[in-house]
Design a protein around this motif. Structure first.
Motif, PDB file in Angstrom:
ATOM      1  N   ASN A 140      33.441 -29.300 -18.617  1.00 44.72           N
ATOM      2  CA  ASN A 140      32.964 -27.943 -18.381  1.00 44.72           C
ATOM      3  C   ASN A 140      31.455 -27.905 -18.630  1.00 44.72           C
ATOM      4  O   ASN A 140      30.981 -28.473 -19.624  1.00 44.72           O
ATOM      5  N   ASN A 141      30.724 -27.239 -17.768  1.00 44.06           N
ATOM      6  CA  ASN A 141      29.277 -27.108 -17.928  1.00 44.06           C
ATOM      7  C   ASN A 141      28.927 -25.644 -18.190  1.00 44.06           C
ATOM      8  O   ASN A 141      29.304 -24.763 -17.406  1.00 44.06           O
ATOM      9  N   LEU A 142      28.230 -25.402 -19.295  1.00 41.78           N
ATOM     10  CA  LEU A 142      27.864 -24.043 -19.679  1.00 41.78           C
ATOM     11  C   LEU A 142      26.374 -23.963 -20.006  1.00 41.78           C
ATOM     12  O   LEU A 142      25.752 -24.963 -20.368  1.00 41.78           O
ATOM     13  N   SER A 143      25.826 -22.752 -19.889  1.00 36.65           N
ATOM     14  CA  SER A 143      24.453 -22.484 -20.309  1.00 36.65           C
ATOM     15  C   SER A 143      24.447 -21.211 -21.152  1.00 36.65           C
ATOM     16  O   SER A 143      25.188 -20.273 -20.863  1.00 36.65           O
ATOM     17  N   LEU A 144      23.604 -21.189 -22.184  1.00 38.39           N
ATOM     18  CA  LEU A 144      23.541 -20.031 -23.062  1.00 38.39           C
ATOM     19  C   LEU A 144      22.111 -19.846 -23.543  1.00 38.39           C
ATOM     20  O   LEU A 144      21.480 -20.790 -24.026  1.00 38.39           O
ATOM     21  N   VAL A 145      21.590 -18.629 -23.368  1.00 36.19           N
ATOM     22  CA  VAL A 145      20.242 -18.295 -23.834  1.00 36.19           C
ATOM     23  C   VAL A 145      20.350 -17.607 -25.191  1.00 36.19           C
ATOM     24  O   VAL A 145      20.955 -16.545 -25.317  1.00 36.19           O
ATOM     25  N   LEU A 146      19.772 -18.209 -26.216  1.00 37.41           N
ATOM     26  CA  LEU A 146      19.807 -17.613 -27.545  1.00 37.41           C
ATOM     27  C   LEU A 146      18.784 -16.492 -27.651  1.00 37.41           C
ATOM     28  O   LEU A 146      17.703 -16.558 -27.069  1.00 37.41           O
ATOM     29  N   LYS A 147      19.133 -15.450 -28.388  1.00 44.01           N
ATOM     30  CA  LYS A 147      18.243 -14.313 -28.589  1.00 44.01           C
ATOM     31  C   LYS A 147      17.782 -14.263 -30.043  1.00 44.01           C
ATOM     32  O   LYS A 147      18.533 -14.627 -30.939  1.00 44.01           O
ATOM     33  N   PRO A 148      16.546 -13.808 -30.282  1.00 44.63           N
ATOM     34  CA  PRO A 148      16.027 -13.773 -31.658  1.00 44.63           C
ATOM     35  C   PRO A 148      16.880 -12.888 -32.566  1.00 44.63           C
ATOM     36  O   PRO A 148      17.460 -11.896 -32.141  1.00 44.63           O
ATOM     37  N   VAL A 149      16.931 -13.272 -33.827  1.00 44.82           N
ATOM     38  CA  VAL A 149      17.603 -12.466 -34.847  1.00 44.82           C
ATOM     39  C   VAL A 149      16.544 -12.078 -35.878  1.00 44.82           C
ATOM     40  O   VAL A 149      15.851 -12.934 -36.418  1.00 44.82           O
ATOM     41  N   TYR A 150      16.391 -10.797 -36.120  1.00 38.27           N
ATOM     42  CA  TYR A 150      15.338 -10.348 -37.015  1.00 38.27           C
ATOM     43  C   TYR A 150      15.771 -10.422 -38.477  1.00 38.27           C
ATOM     44  O   TYR A 150      16.948 -10.481 -38.794  1.00 38.27           O
ATOM     45  N   THR A 151      14.786 -10.384 -39.357  1.00 39.27           N
ATOM     46  CA  THR A 151      15.044 -10.420 -40.791  1.00 39.27           C
ATOM     47  C   THR A 151      15.419  -9.023 -41.285  1.00 39.27           C
ATOM     48  O   THR A 151      15.440  -8.063 -40.531  1.00 39.27           O
ATOM     49  N   ASP A 152      15.707  -8.917 -42.569  1.00 39.96           N
ATOM     50  CA  ASP A 152      16.165  -7.642 -43.125  1.00 39.96           C
ATOM     51  C   ASP A 152      15.097  -6.559 -43.058  1.00 39.96           C
ATOM     52  O   ASP A 152      15.393  -5.389 -42.874  1.00 39.96           O
ATOM     53  N   ASP A 153      13.820  -6.952 -43.264  1.00 35.22           N
ATOM     54  CA  ASP A 153      12.744  -5.973 -43.233  1.00 35.22           C
ATOM     55  C   ASP A 153      12.530  -5.481 -41.804  1.00 35.22           C
ATOM     56  O   ASP A 153      12.676  -6.230 -40.847  1.00 35.22           O
ATOM     57  N   SER A 154      12.189  -4.219 -41.636  1.00 35.48           N
ATOM     58  CA  SER A 154      11.930  -3.691 -40.304  1.00 35.48           C
ATOM     59  C   SER A 154      10.797  -2.676 -40.364  1.00 35.48           C
ATOM     60  O   SER A 154      10.445  -2.163 -41.427  1.00 35.48           O
ATOM     61  N   PHE A 155      10.209  -2.396 -39.204  1.00 31.88           N
ATOM     62  CA  PHE A 155       9.068  -1.495 -39.115  1.00 31.88           C
ATOM     63  C   PHE A 155       9.502  -0.045 -39.296  1.00 31.88           C
ATOM     64  O   PHE A 155      10.601   0.338 -38.921  1.00 31.88           O
ATOM     65  N   GLU A 156       8.599   0.745 -39.873  1.00 38.05           N
ATOM     66  CA  GLU A 156       8.807   2.179 -39.979  1.00 38.05           C
ATOM     67  C   GLU A 156       7.776   2.891 -39.118  1.00 38.05           C
ATOM     68  O   GLU A 156       6.635   2.451 -38.991  1.00 38.05           O
ATOM     69  N   THR A 157       8.168   4.018 -38.522  1.00 36.39           N
ATOM     70  CA  THR A 157       7.302   4.746 -37.602  1.00 36.39           C
ATOM     71  C   THR A 157       6.694   5.968 -38.277  1.00 36.39           C
ATOM     72  O   THR A 157       7.402   6.755 -38.902  1.00 36.39           O
ATOM     73  N   ASN A 158       5.375   6.102 -38.163  1.00 33.16           N
ATOM     74  CA  ASN A 158       4.697   7.320 -38.588  1.00 33.16           C
ATOM     75  C   ASN A 158       4.891   8.353 -37.486  1.00 33.16           C
ATOM     76  O   ASN A 158       4.372   8.198 -36.379  1.00 33.16           O
ATOM     77  N   GLU A 159       5.651   9.392 -37.760  1.00 33.34           N
ATOM     78  CA  GLU A 159       6.023  10.357 -36.719  1.00 33.34           C
ATOM     79  C   GLU A 159       4.816  11.113 -36.179  1.00 33.34           C
ATOM     80  O   GLU A 159       4.834  11.585 -35.039  1.00 33.34           O
ATOM     81  N   LEU A 160       3.760  11.255 -36.962  1.00 33.68           N
ATOM     82  CA  LEU A 160       2.587  11.987 -36.510  1.00 33.68           C
ATOM     83  C   LEU A 160       1.724  11.164 -35.564  1.00 33.68           C
ATOM     84  O   LEU A 160       1.228  11.667 -34.560  1.00 33.68           O
ATOM     85  N   THR A 161       1.541   9.886 -35.881  1.00 32.70           N
ATOM     86  CA  THR A 161       0.620   9.056 -35.119  1.00 32.70           C
ATOM     87  C   THR A 161       1.315   8.114 -34.147  1.00 32.70           C
ATOM     88  O   THR A 161       0.687   7.602 -33.227  1.00 32.70           O
ATOM     89  N   GLY A 162       2.608   7.873 -34.342  1.00 24.20           N
ATOM     90  CA  GLY A 162       3.312   6.912 -33.509  1.00 24.20           C
ATOM     91  C   GLY A 162       3.076   5.472 -33.917  1.00 24.20           C
ATOM     92  O   GLY A 162       3.589   4.541 -33.283  1.00 24.20           O
ATOM     93  N   ILE A 163       2.319   5.248 -35.001  1.00 28.79           N
ATOM     94  CA  ILE A 163       2.031   3.882 -35.457  1.00 28.79           C
ATOM     95  C   ILE A 163       3.241   3.317 -36.188  1.00 28.79           C
ATOM     96  O   ILE A 163       3.822   3.979 -37.053  1.00 28.79           O
ATOM     97  N   LEU A 164       3.624   2.093 -35.826  1.00 31.38           N
ATOM     98  CA  LEU A 164       4.695   1.392 -36.515  1.00 31.38           C
ATOM     99  C   LEU A 164       4.073   0.425 -37.510  1.00 31.38           C
ATOM    100  O   LEU A 164       3.125  -0.304 -37.181  1.00 31.38           O
ATOM    101  N   GLY A 165       4.590   0.423 -38.723  1.00 29.19           N
ATOM    102  CA  GLY A 165       4.015  -0.436 -39.756  1.00 29.19           C
ATOM    103  C   GLY A 165       5.057  -1.068 -40.650  1.00 29.19           C
ATOM    104  O   GLY A 165       6.148  -0.533 -40.841  1.00 29.19           O
ATOM    105  N   LEU A 166       4.730  -2.238 -41.171  1.00 35.82           N
ATOM    106  CA  LEU A 166       5.582  -2.938 -42.126  1.00 35.82           C
ATOM    107  C   LEU A 166       4.682  -3.602 -43.153  1.00 35.82           C
ATOM    108  O   LEU A 166       3.799  -4.392 -42.806  1.00 35.82           O
ATOM    109  N   GLU A 167       4.886  -3.264 -44.407  1.00 39.87           N
ATOM    110  CA  GLU A 167       4.131  -3.878 -45.498  1.00 39.87           C
ATOM    111  C   GLU A 167       5.070  -4.700 -46.370  1.00 39.87           C
ATOM    112  O   GLU A 167       6.126  -4.209 -46.784  1.00 39.87           O
TER     113      GLU A 167
END
Length: 540
Positions: A140-167
């Motif tokens: 059997n011949n198969l192909s599979l494209v792996l997709k990135p998995v992110y870490t636990d930390d994630s960006f937060e959005t400033n609702e006023l400015t639209g800026i996403l930040g992570l410290e």
């Protein structure tokens, strides 16, 4: 004789048949078990996200992979079998993986995960994907494209400015490793994406790699740190310097462009004076900020004493500055510039044009002769009628009975400020929607007036902020009296001495020039602390 011959033939045939039967039994009992009837094998091509520039080479035989990767783990599971797990150690590259002696069957879920080993000796999944397949007997011949998995930390959005930040205050355990973080883009547009690392001594000049990938693991191209992103999830993939102790990551919307539909509106008290906008266009959600202007033009001319900071609208820009900004930004993003200005018969070199090379103090004949390519896909200033149509809320005007049976906005011109739902001359909710002379000063008062960060007040019906207040906004048009009657895609009158501005400012009299229909004009070379702009583009 014939009879005897016939008997002999029968006897010989019987002996031959018996011999064949004996051989078949022997073959079945001794040889066939080694063939394992029904066994299957898989040859699997694994495509792995190109996380780093140095690992991005792809050829016909191999795909280089994440520098921190240590192993691939493949699991195969189904309701009629025990889960089978296979582990493959990897070093520099991977081409195919082979799995043999599988039981064939339908609806097999094949999951592939790419792992590294972080500093705390815990397995970390870097990328994964799965596929449900039918495994048949044999290869059997198969192909599979792996997709990135992110870490636990994630960006937060400033609702006023639209800026996403992570410290990240403590990088212990991450030094020297490549990390993946996810962030979501709500509005399609151009974003400036940065990473900054610091050590305990305040050092910031670290070398590192930063790449952005979409949800399918495809790398997003950039131009001088500006990425054009569609709505959706993205992965922020960064290599952590060994001696860094903290990090700050930002995704800053360079511009958020909002759609403005085509439509018609009554522009003043005369019912037959209708302005028609025949094509949809886009308008920047916010006024252009000091930081955005400096990033494109290399200089911020704003009066700092009249501003709270770099996220305030840029001011002290004249009309020439505004069209230069539009063209330079268009080139920066690979778009066709809208404006043409020729000096001594030669087109200005917009890309290399310095801020100090733009006219000021006096009107300039060459720049006053600027032409606009209305079909170009680059940035430009809105026409006065485009600005007004957007400011009144277009066909989304929230006031009752604003839109007549023909779809014409009949009453938007009477609004006292963008976003208003009051009737008549009321200003009941103006503080919610606009910075004006009675709330732009110290402690929300009328002393020491200043501009304020864009987007802090409520938007109008189209989602546009500060269409009233903060700074007046340059438009394309020369100042002239409106013609009577219906005007289609009106772009201003003949050349005069002044260009149109709309929208009022933090320094304008509250009840004097706040009407949506109010106009202001200035010489195109004029720079004031109450003049700025926003940008438009053709199409949605």
């Amino acid at each position: 004789m014939l009879s005897n011959f016939h008997v002999q033939i029968k006897q010989k045939t019987s002996y031959f048949a018996i011999a064949i039967l004996l051989i078949s039994v022997l073959f079945a009992s001794c040889v066939l078990p080694s063939l394992k009837f029904g066994s299957a094998s898989i040859e699997m091509n694994i495509a792995i996200p190109q996380y780093m520039e140095k690992t991005a080479k792809i050829d016909s035989s191999a795909r280089f992979i994440h520098p921190d990767a240590e192993k691939l783990v493949v699991s195969i599971e189904a309701s009629d079998m025990d889960t089978a797990t296979y582990e493959f150690s990897i070093t520099t590259k991977v081409n195919k993986i082979s799995i043999k002696d599988l039981a064939p069957g339908k609806n097999r879920t094949i999951t592939v995960k790419l792992y590294n080993k972080n500093a705390n000796n815990g397995d970390q999944v870097l990328a994964e994907n799965n596929k449900i397949v039918d495994i048949k007997a044999g290869p059997n011949n198969l192909s599979l494209v792996l997709k990135p998995v992110y870490t636990d930390d994630s960006f937060e959005t400033n609702e006023l400015t639209g800026i996403l930040g992570l410290e990240i205050a403590n990088l212990t355990g991450l030094a020297g490793k490549t990390q993946v973080y996810d962030f979501d883009i709500e509005f399609a547009g151009d974003y400036e994406i940065k990473a900054e690392f610091t050590d305990d001594n305040g050092k910031k000049d670290f070398a590192f790699s930063l790449n952005i990938y979409d949800a399918d693991g495809k790398k997003v191209d950039e131009s001088e740190g500006i990425y054009n992103l569609k709505s959706g999830t993205y992965f922020f993939v960064v290599s952590t310097p060994k001696n860094a102790t903290s990090a700050t990551f930002t995704v800053v919307p360079f511009f958020i462009m909002l759609s403005v539909p085509a439509g018609s509106f009554q522009r003043d008290a005369t019912a037959t004076n209708i302005s028609v906008i025949t094509k949809p266009y886009s308008l920047s959600k916010y006024q252009i900020t000091r930081q955005q202007f400096e990033d494109v033009m290399g200089k911020d001319p704003s009066d700092e004493d009249k501003s709270f900071g770099m996220n305030d609208p840029v001011q002290r820009v004249n009309w020439y500055h505004a069209i230069a900004f539009c063209n330079k930004l268009s080139l920066k993003e690979g778009l066709t510039p809208a404006y043409s200005v020729k000096v001594d018969g030669n087109e200005i070199d917009w890309k290399n044009l310095a801020f100090d090379g733009i006219p000021k103090d006096n009107n300039n004949d060459d720049w006053d002769a600027a032409t606009c390519d209305w079909e170009a896909n680059g940035y430009r200033l809105p026409t006065e009628m485009e600005w007004m149509w957007a400011a009144i809320g277009a066909d989304k005007d929230a006031r009752a009975e604003a839109i007549d049976a023909e779809g014409i906005n009949r009453t938007g011109y009477t609004k006292n400020y963008a976003g208003s739902i009051e009737e008549g001359d009321a200003y009941d909710n103006i503080d919610d929607y606009a910075w004006h002379p009675l709330n732009s000063g110290d402690n929300g008062g009328d002393q020491n007036l200043k501009t304020h960060p864009v987007g802090q007040k409520l938007p109008n019906e189209l989602g546009l902020h500060d269409m009233s207040g903060n700074v007046w906004e340059w438009c394309w048009d020369w100042e002239d009296d409106y013609p009577e009657g219906t005007q289609t895609d009106y772009k201003g009158g003949d050349v005069t001495n002044t260009r149109i501005l709309r929208g009022c400012s933090s320094f304008s009299a509250e009840n004097g020039s706040w009407s949506i229909a109010d106009r202001f004009n200035y010489n195109p070379d004029n720079q004031n602390y109450y003049s700025g702009f926003r940008v438009a583009r053709n199409g949605n």
